[in-house]
Scaffold this motif. Structure first.
Motif: not given
Length: 231
Positions: A143-162
Motif C-alpha cells: 500500500y505504501l509503495v503504491l502511494l509513493w508511485l502516485e506522486g513520488f512523495d519521499p515520505r511514503w518511501l521513508f515509511l516503507s523502508a521503516f
C-alpha cells in the motif's frame, strides 16, 4: 463513520470471533503465546516484532493468554484485509484507469473477502502464529509503495523502508521482496543513488532495531530457566 466500502470488515471479524479457539492450537502456537506473555525469546529468528505487539494485547481484560494471543492474530488479519482492500483499489485504478469506480470497489472487496475467509487465511487468523502479522506488513508495504508511485512523495518511501525493517523483525521471508522493491525503485528513479534513496536506506535499520529487544528477552529467558531449576 465507517465507509460503505468497508462494511464487510466487521462481518469478517465476527466470523473470526465465532471460531476463535479458547486455547492453544498446534505447532508453534503455545510457544508464541508464552513468548508474548513473558517477553522471552522464541526459536530463531526470535520474532521480536511479534512478541512486542502481541504483548500489548495480553493486557486486555478478557479471556486467558491463549485466547488473547489467538485474538491478536484475528486483529492482525482484519487490519490486513483493510490494507489489502485499499491497496487493490490503488492497483486496479493504476492498471485500468478508465475502469468505473463501482467495478474497482467491487473487485477489491471480493478479493479481500476471498483472502480473509479462504481456508489458509482463516486458519492463520485464529491461531497464535506470526503469519497474520507478516501478511499485515506485506499489505502495508504494498500500500505504501503504491502511494509513493502516485506522486513520488519521499515520505511514503521513508515509511516503507521503516516498515520493511520492522517487518524483518517478524519474519525473514520479507527478504524475498527486496529484489522487486529495488528494481521498482530504480526503474522509476533510473538516475544514480540520490539523497532520497540514502535517507530511505537509513530508515530501514531504524525499523530493524527492534532486534535490540532480544537482549532483554535473553535475560527474561535466563531468569525463567533459573526459576524452573530452583523449583
Amino acid at each position: 463513520m465507517l465507509s460503505s466500502a468497508y462494511l464487510f470488515v466487521p462481518a469478517i471479524f465476527f466470523s473470526y470471533l465465532l471460531t476463535l479457539p479458547p486455547t492453544f492450537l498446534w505447532r508453534d502456537s503455545p510457544e508464541f503465546a508464552n513468548v508474548a506473555f513473558s517477553l522471552s525469546i522464541a526459536h530463531p529468528a526470535g520474532f521480536p516484532t511479534y512478541s512486542l505487539l502481541v504483548k500489548v494485547l495480553t493486557f486486555l481484560p478478557i479471556g486467558n493468554i491463549a485466547f488473547k494471543t489467538n485474538l491478536a492474530s484475528a486483529v492482525f488479519s482484519l487490519l490486513t484485509v483493510v490494507l489489502l482492500n485499499a491497496a487493490l483499489k490503488l492497483l486496479i485504478n493504476r492498471v485500468y484507469p478508465s475502469a468505473p469506480s463501482e467495478d474497482i470497489q467491487t473487485s477489491s472487496i471480493l478479493a479481500s473477502i476471498l483472502f480473509a475467509l479462504g481456508p489458509i487465511g482463516w486458519h492463520n487468523a485464529i491461531s497464535a502464529e506470526v503469519y497474520t502479522l507478516n501478511n499485515l506488513f506485506i499489505a502495508g508495504l504494498i500500500y505504501l509503495v503504491l502511494l509513493w508511485l502516485e506522486g513520488f512523495d519521499p515520505r511514503w518511501l521513508f515509511l516503507s523502508a521503516f516498515l520493511y525493517g520492522l517487518s524483518a523483525g517478524n519474519h525473514a521471508t520479507v527478504a524475498l521482496f527486496l529484489p522487486g522493491l529495488l528494481a521498482l525503485y530504480f526503474i522509476k528513479r533510473p538516475r544514480s543513488i540520490s539523497s532520497e534513496c540514502i535517507k530511505a536506506i537509513l530508515f530501514f535499520p531504524l525499523g530493524l532495531s527492534v532486534y535490540l529487544y532480544l537482549q532483554f528477552g535473553l535475560w527474561q529467558t535466563l531468569l525463567m530457566i533459573g526459576e524452573t531449576l530452583r523449583t
